[in-house]
Write a protein that holds these residues in place. Structure first.
Motif, PDB file in Angstrom:
ATOM      1  N   GLY A   1       0.779  -1.240   0.000  1.00  0.00           N
ATOM      2  CA  GLY A   1       0.000   0.000   0.000  1.00  0.00           C
ATOM      3  C   GLY A   1       0.803   1.278   0.000  1.00  0.00           C
ATOM      4  N   GLY A   2       2.027   1.241  -0.490  1.00  0.00           N
ATOM      5  CA  GLY A   2       2.853   2.445  -0.481  1.00  0.00           C
ATOM      6  C   GLY A   2       2.260   3.607  -1.248  1.00  0.00           C
ATOM      7  N   ALA A   3       1.517   3.328  -2.300  1.00  0.00           N
ATOM      8  CA  ALA A   3       0.944   4.399  -3.125  1.00  0.00           C
ATOM      9  C   ALA A   3      -0.081   5.228  -2.368  1.00  0.00           C
ATOM     10  N   VAL A   4      -0.707   4.654  -1.317  1.00  0.00           N
ATOM     11  CA  VAL A   4      -1.703   5.401  -0.538  1.00  0.00           C
ATOM     12  C   VAL A   4      -1.153   5.794   0.827  1.00  0.00           C
ATOM     13  N   GLY A   5       0.161   5.691   1.008  1.00  0.00           N
ATOM     14  CA  GLY A   5       0.793   6.157   2.237  1.00  0.00           C
ATOM     15  C   GLY A   5       1.031   5.114   3.292  1.00  0.00           C
ATOM     16  N   MET A   6       0.778   3.839   2.986  1.00  0.00           N
ATOM     17  CA  MET A   6       1.011   2.789   3.971  1.00  0.00           C
ATOM     18  C   MET A   6       2.473   2.360   3.966  1.00  0.00           C
ATOM     19  N   ARG A   7       2.937   1.890   5.122  1.00  0.00           N
ATOM     20  CA  ARG A   7       4.271   1.280   5.202  1.00  0.00           C
ATOM     21  C   ARG A   7       4.343   0.411   6.447  1.00  0.00           C
ATOM     22  N   THR A   8       5.128  -0.627   6.354  1.00  0.00           N
ATOM     23  CA  THR A   8       5.363  -1.500   7.497  1.00  0.00           C
ATOM     24  C   THR A   8       6.511  -0.949   8.332  1.00  0.00           C
ATOM     25  N   MET A   9       6.646  -1.479   9.556  1.00  0.00           N
ATOM     26  CA  MET A   9       7.766  -1.058  10.387  1.00  0.00           C
ATOM     27  C   MET A   9       9.091  -1.458   9.748  1.00  0.00           C
ATOM     28  N   GLU A  10       9.119  -2.618   9.126  1.00  0.00           N
ATOM     29  CA  GLU A  10      10.332  -3.064   8.443  1.00  0.00           C
ATOM     30  C   GLU A  10      10.729  -2.080   7.340  1.00  0.00           C
ATOM     31  N   ALA A  11       9.743  -1.621   6.567  1.00  0.00           N
ATOM     32  CA  ALA A  11      10.027  -0.662   5.506  1.00  0.00           C
ATOM     33  C   ALA A  11      10.479   0.675   6.082  1.00  0.00           C
ATOM     34  N   ALA A  12       9.889   1.070   7.197  1.00  0.00           N
ATOM     35  CA  ALA A  12      10.284   2.331   7.839  1.00  0.00           C
ATOM     36  C   ALA A  12      11.740   2.268   8.301  1.00  0.00           C
ATOM     37  N   MET A  13      12.130   1.142   8.866  1.00  0.00           N
ATOM     38  CA  MET A  13      13.521   0.975   9.313  1.00  0.00           C
ATOM     39  C   MET A  13      14.476   0.984   8.125  1.00  0.00           C
ATOM     40  N   GLN A  14      14.100   0.311   7.077  1.00  0.00           N
ATOM     41  CA  GLN A  14      14.949   0.277   5.886  1.00  0.00           C
ATOM     42  C   GLN A  14      15.124   1.665   5.284  1.00  0.00           C
ATOM     43  N   ALA A  15      14.048   2.446   5.286  1.00  0.00           N
ATOM     44  CA  ALA A  15      14.127   3.812   4.753  1.00  0.00           C
ATOM     45  C   ALA A  15      15.075   4.661   5.583  1.00  0.00           C
ATOM     46  N   LEU A  16      15.028   4.519   6.916  1.00  0.00           N
ATOM     47  CA  LEU A  16      15.920   5.284   7.782  1.00  0.00           C
ATOM     48  C   LEU A  16      17.374   4.868   7.564  1.00  0.00           C
ATOM     49  N   LYS A  17      17.619   3.588   7.327  1.00  0.00           N
ATOM     50  CA  LYS A  17      18.979   3.130   7.037  1.00  0.00           C
ATOM     51  C   LYS A  17      19.459   3.675   5.704  1.00  0.00           C
ATOM     52  N   ALA A  18      18.565   3.674   4.681  1.00  0.00           N
ATOM     53  CA  ALA A  18      18.950   4.188   3.358  1.00  0.00           C
ATOM     54  C   ALA A  18      19.282   5.671   3.410  1.00  0.00           C
ATOM     55  N   GLN A  19      18.634   6.401   4.340  1.00  0.00           N
ATOM     56  CA  GLN A  19      18.897   7.840   4.482  1.00  0.00           C
ATOM     57  C   GLN A  19      20.137   8.120   5.327  1.00  0.00           C
ATOM     58  N   GLY A  20      20.730   7.066   5.881  1.00  0.00           N
ATOM     59  CA  GLY A  20      21.903   7.246   6.714  1.00  0.00           C
ATOM     60  C   GLY A  20      21.580   7.681   8.140  1.00  0.00           C
ATOM     61  N   VAL A  21      20.288   7.575   8.506  1.00  0.00           N
ATOM     62  CA  VAL A  21      19.883   7.999   9.852  1.00  0.00           C
ATOM     63  C   VAL A  21      20.283   6.963  10.889  1.00  0.00           C
ATOM     64  N   LEU A  22      20.188   5.684  10.514  1.00  0.00           N
ATOM     65  CA  LEU A  22      20.525   4.600  11.453  1.00  0.00           C
ATOM     66  C   LEU A  22      21.911   4.010  11.129  1.00  0.00           C
TER      67      LEU A  22
END
Length: 329
Positions: free
Chosen positions: A308-329
């Motif tokens: 459901g990413g197109a409507v703004g949904m995301r899982t916790m796993e995806a949220a963590m991966q996004a933070l790692k990709a941004q260099g935050v974690l």
């Protein structure tokens, strides 16, 4: 060092919490980790007198009657604090949460996309979930603040205790404290429904009656913002359903399917370089989500969140991966 000085030191250090107990050195929670201060252990006299000095006469009477107390106080020059006072085997104990001096900012909390979804809702139920200390109160405060600034609404909050103080901007904000302005959350919700609210913010959905009333309010044209103590979006929905008797659960699932708008589940994780950042899972109540809730097929909601990413949904796993990709974690 007296209690007021300890509160000032905790504020200056950027601590989220201060823990005090007779016979123990004071502890600060910094970036999620407890650290002892290099001070002498607290005596019963220092702690008893220091805490009593923070309370008014009515609060002192409540404390003496119950031996425990949960409240918020404002101290000149130091800001606002949430206190939990209790008795333990060695004497008095106190846990102090430091409330931010400024109302949390949506941009700083990276909640702009979540608020955009909420601002499109005129009614329904929005849940913010997470474990204790995950920033649920800050998230709700930031959402209420932006609604207050951007929309002309009557916002009623039910809190235990009141933490962040909101002054009216475009909206009228009436903040009510459980135990002080209303007996409990259920009574506060009953009263709020007679106060012509547009938005009702409930500090916590704790029991069957408050959940029932929140669902009724969401069904009858009000936007209800509330927190629950669960670790995931799917668990939040399960929690609301499971408190009801088996014969009521089909009706509750039907009510949730109609009234739910959004679930945000968050945890705080250590940021690279210091500090903490929220990782958020988001469930949007699409028609497919509503169907699964109505039919009780909660286990399949996770698959919809993954897709459901197109409507703004995301899982916790995806949220963590996004933070790692941004260099935050």
């Amino acid at each position: 060092m007296d209690v007021t000085e300890l509160l000032g030191q905790a504020r200056a250090a950027g601590a989220s919490d201060l823990h005090l107990a007779v016979g123990e050195r004071p502890l600060l929670r910094l970036e999620g980790v407890l650290q002892r201060l290099a001070l002498a252990p607290l005596t019963a006299l220092v702690l008893e007198q220091g805490m009593a000095a923070l309370l008014d006469d009515d609060q002192r009477r409540q404390w003496l009657a119950a031996d425990e107390l949960d409240l918020a106080v404002s101290l000149p020059g130091l800001g606002r604090f949430r206190l939990n006072l209790f008795r333990q085997c060695n004497g008095l104990g106190a846990s102090v949460r430091l409330i931010p001096a400024q109302v949390p900012n949506l941009e700083a909390l990276e909640l702009v996309d979540v608020f955009a979804a909420i601002s499109r809702c005129r009614d329904g139920l929005v849940l913010v979930s997470g474990p204790t200390g995950s920033g649920k109160s800050s998230t709700l405060a930031a959402l209420v603040d932006r609604l207050n600034r951007d929309h002309a609404l009557h916002i009623v909050t039910l809190e235990d205790p009141i933490e962040v103080i909101h002054s009216g901007q475009r909206s009228l904000v009436n903040q009510r404290e459980i135990g002080r302005h209303s007996r409990d959350f259920a009574q506060g919700l009953r009263s709020a429904l007679r106060q012509d609210p547009d938005v009702i913010m409930v500090g916590e959905l704790r029991d069957l009656e408050s959940i029932r009333l929140a669902l009724r309010a969401a069904e009858t044209g009000h936007l209800v913002l509330a927190t629950v103590h669960t670790r995931s979006a799917v668990n939040s929905i399960d929690r609301l359903v499971e408190v009801f008797a088996p014969q009521e659960k089909p009706l509750v699932r039907a009510m949730l399917a109609e009234s739910l708008r959004l679930v945000v589940a968050q945890v705080l994780v250590r940021r690279r370089g210091g500090g903490r950042v929220a990782a958020r899972e988001v469930l949007v109540a699409t028609p497919a989500v509503r169907n699964l809730i109505r039919e009780g097929r909660m286990a399949q909601l996770y698959s919809l969140m993954q897709a459901g990413g197109a409507v703004g949904m995301r899982t916790m796993e995806a949220a963590m991966q996004a933070l790692k990709a941004q260099g935050v974690l």
